[in-house]
Structure formats: structure tokens, C-alpha cells
Design an enzyme around this catalytic site. Sequence first.
Site, short mmCIF file in Angstrom:
data_model
loop_
_atom_site.label_atom_id
_atom_site.label_comp_id
_atom_site.label_asym_id
_atom_site.label_seq_id
_atom_site.Cartn_x
_atom_site.Cartn_y
_atom_site.Cartn_z
N ASP A 83 -54.81 37.71 31.97
CA ASP A 83 -55.90 36.76 32.14
C ASP A 83 -55.39 35.56 32.93
O ASP A 83 -54.23 35.55 33.36
CB ASP A 83 -56.48 36.32 30.79
CG ASP A 83 -57.99 36.11 30.86
OD1 ASP A 83 -58.42 35.22 31.62
OD2 ASP A 83 -58.74 36.83 30.17
N HIS A 121 -60.47 36.41 36.53
CA HIS A 121 -59.49 36.22 35.46
C HIS A 121 -58.09 36.61 35.93
O HIS A 121 -57.33 37.26 35.21
CB HIS A 121 -59.89 37.04 34.22
CG HIS A 121 -61.06 36.46 33.49
ND1 HIS A 121 -60.96 35.33 32.70
CD2 HIS A 121 -62.36 36.83 33.43
CE1 HIS A 121 -62.15 35.04 32.19
NE2 HIS A 121 -63.02 35.93 32.62
N GLU A 173 -67.01 37.82 34.94
CA GLU A 173 -66.90 36.40 35.20
C GLU A 173 -66.11 36.12 36.48
O GLU A 173 -65.08 35.46 36.48
CB GLU A 173 -66.27 35.69 33.99
CG GLU A 173 -67.17 35.76 32.76
CD GLU A 173 -66.61 35.01 31.57
OE1 GLU A 173 -67.39 34.41 30.83
OE2 GLU A 173 -65.37 35.02 31.39
#
Length: 479
Positions: free
Chosen positions: A110, A181, A248
Site C-alpha cells: 500500500d 495505492h 481508489e
Amino acid sequence: MAVDPALPSEGYRLTVGPDGATITGGDEAGVFWGRQTLRQLLGPDAYRRAPIRPAPRTLPYPTIEDEPRFAWRGLLLDVARHFMPKDGVLRYLDLMAAHKLNVLHLHLTDDQGWRVEIRSRPRLTEVGAWRRRTRLGRGDPPVWDERPHGGFCTQDDLREIVAYAAARHITVVPEIEMPGHSQAAIAAYPELGNTDVVDTARLEVATGWGVSPHVLAPADQVPRFYEDVLTEVLEIFPSRFVHIGGDERPKDQWRASATAQARIRAEGLRDKAELQSWFIRHFDRWLAERGRRLIGWDEVLEGGLAEGAAVASWQGYAGGVMAARAGRDVVMCPMQEVYLDHWQAGGDDEPVPFGWVRTLRDVYRFEPGPPELAGTEHAARIIGAQADMWTEAADSQQRVDYRLFPRLAAFAEVAWSDLPAPDERDFENFRRRMDAAHYARLDAMGVAYRPLSGPLPGRRRPGIPGLPFAGPPRERSHP
């Protein structure tokens, strides 16, 4: 103990009588789950690591036939935001086995850290596994823990985790996030980022939370880099599914990048959503050529779903319904229902309140099967359910325990059992069974669960702000 192929996969028959217990399973996994049921009958002391008193001389004499509702009964464990060493992961595999969960989704990378050793790309752990400080909770002004944080699992550590899981009939599904990410990876190898927009050489591993704007560049060298990464990942993890994230992914850097715009024109893509799909489709094909299957968060639907991809539906049910109707396999893990990092009750004593309040009763009422698919051919595409444990606000084993339990027990029953509709479920019966036996089992296993009466003094975290969501849980709109 024996295997009878006439029984369903993972199903079992347990018979206890004067001469002892007999377990017959549809396969070896079924025998193993039958042993877990026998363990329950033996009482809480059966969950301790060493006997503390003589085993009970008598047991009830039941015959139990059981089988799981879903083939994928998962737990996501985020070891990227706060690193969890190998021994902690092994402990959660034991807890999963005790609850008949069979998929560990291991979130390994991440913005805040890269946790898997890649020998051909050593800077991923030399640089990407460490951040100089960590934000505590949310809030303005921010509160910081100024200590450096990090760590990673070696490849042999991960092989040990995979073998330990396999002995418990648990599959470990690795997740390597892309194209979003990815700040930790870009901090380690700046050429992976959008260098025509940002001075990526100055980028560091993320120290705070939220969605990072730093995404992978759609340049030729980036897929080749991640092919090398995944080649090593496949050597460690034999799981059929490999999770590549896909969620995202902010569009701002791609919008400003000449390289991204050139890629859109060269590939005949219409927009940045199809540029996302370009990444996903590439690795869908690459994994399929190696006998594996891609699974990603429901944003992989943007720009058109790749040929063989499965979907983990986290933003609600809509993405999963869309994918199922398109003939794709779906794992239901809506954040409004089973994100177990969300707080369990309101009140000033709760440590780092985050998300919506989701009580034990709420989780017991979770229904993985969308009602709009009931009775249709698409219902079978819902292959399972998963509870997700993100660790922004859980920086230790005790903090993870507190957020997971006892709610993971409710989730496990939902994922295994063919329960009535949510409004017809007997939560009071479930609560009585928890009080009568299961809390004692958790105590024997050393689980630092949240009592229904509220947090014990040592579990509170005064002075660390959270981010509670206002209003009832709502499904996010889906592209």
C-alpha cells in the site's frame, strides 16, 4: 476419520457415541471442519495450547451433518498499513480455522508500506517497507507518532505462512496493489510514477492515511516491473486467485501526464477509465497464461471488466450485482456491512472511532446474497463473502483483536450457514450461544475481544481523533 465423496465438498458428518467420535468428510477439508466441531463439543479448554485439567469423560451423543453455504469464507488482513510479523499472521490462521474460515486475503502492499520481499527489486523492502513516522488516527491538526515504522516478510516467511494455512485448509490470496495505492513502490523506484508531472525522486513512503494521488504511470516499463514482481509472488503463493487491487485510483496525474495521454491515443482508449482497464486487462491476460485468475476491487469494472477477472465488491452490493449479471464471480465484502475496522459502538470511550457503527447484531444480519439476484442464474456467481480488517487505527495485535472480535464470529456463522433472511434471524439465540460458550473459547485462545459492555480501560485511546461517518451506511454510487 474418513472421506466419502458422496458428501459435499467441505461438508462432514460427525457422530459421537459410547465408543467415541467418527468424522466423515466429503474431502479432507470436510474432515478438518468436522474436527473443529468436535473441538467445540470438548469445551473451552480444548482451545488452550496445553491441557490444564483432564479432558471431559463424557460428551453428548449427537450426529451432526453440516456443509458450508459459500466456498469463499474470507478474512482480509491488512499488514501493509501497520506491519504484522509472521507469528501474528500464523495466530490469525489458527483463529480462522477455529471459525471455519478458509481464505486469508493478505493485503501486502500500500502507500504506507511494502511487506513482501522481491529479490529482483530489493529497494521495495529496503526503502518501501519503512516510513519515518505515522499519523495517529484522523483529525486536524494531525497527531503524529514520530517513531519510524516498518518491516516485511521474507519469501521463506511467506512460504511458511502458506504451508501453515494449507495444513488448516486455508488458502492465502496475496494482494499486490496497482495502479493506485502504490506510493511506497514509487518511493522505492521513482521511475514507476508519473515523472512528467511529479518529481517522484523526492517522494517518500506515505506517513498519513487517505487516498494518495501518486499512481503508477502507464509507461512500458511499469507492467514489465510488476510482471517481475508477480513472477516471484506466484512462486510463493499457489492460490488460484491473485488480487491486484485496482481501487481508489485518482485521475489527476494521468490527466496532466503527456505519457498517459499518449498511451490513451496509442491504445485507442476513450478516457482515463479505460486506461485503468488497460492495466487490469494486461495482468488478467498475464495471470491467465500462468494458470491463475485475477481478482480486484469493484473499481476494476471501470472501463470494462477484463475477460477472466473476479470482483471483490467493497463499495456496496451494486458492483457485485453488475459483475454477477455479466457472468463474473463475486466475493461480497461491502464496507457498509463487514469492514470490521469500523467501530462497534458509539461513545467517547471507543478507541479511534472510524467509519459507521456496526454492532455485533449488525454483522449477524449481513446477507452476502443480493436479493435482486435471488432465484436467478446469476445468484451462483456470488462465490463467497469476506470480512475486511484494515489497520490504519490498529497498530498492534491487541488493537486488531479488539476490532475483529466478537464480530468475526458472527460473520463466520453467516458465511458458513444457510441462515434465514436478515429480519428473521434469531440474534438472541446467537448471543446466548456466545455467552454460554464462545466467549470462553476466545478467552482460552487469548483473544482481546471487545466485551459487549464496552472497552476495558486499557483498550481506550484518549487524545487520538477518529473519523466517524455521519448518518446511516449508504452504498457508494458505482461508475
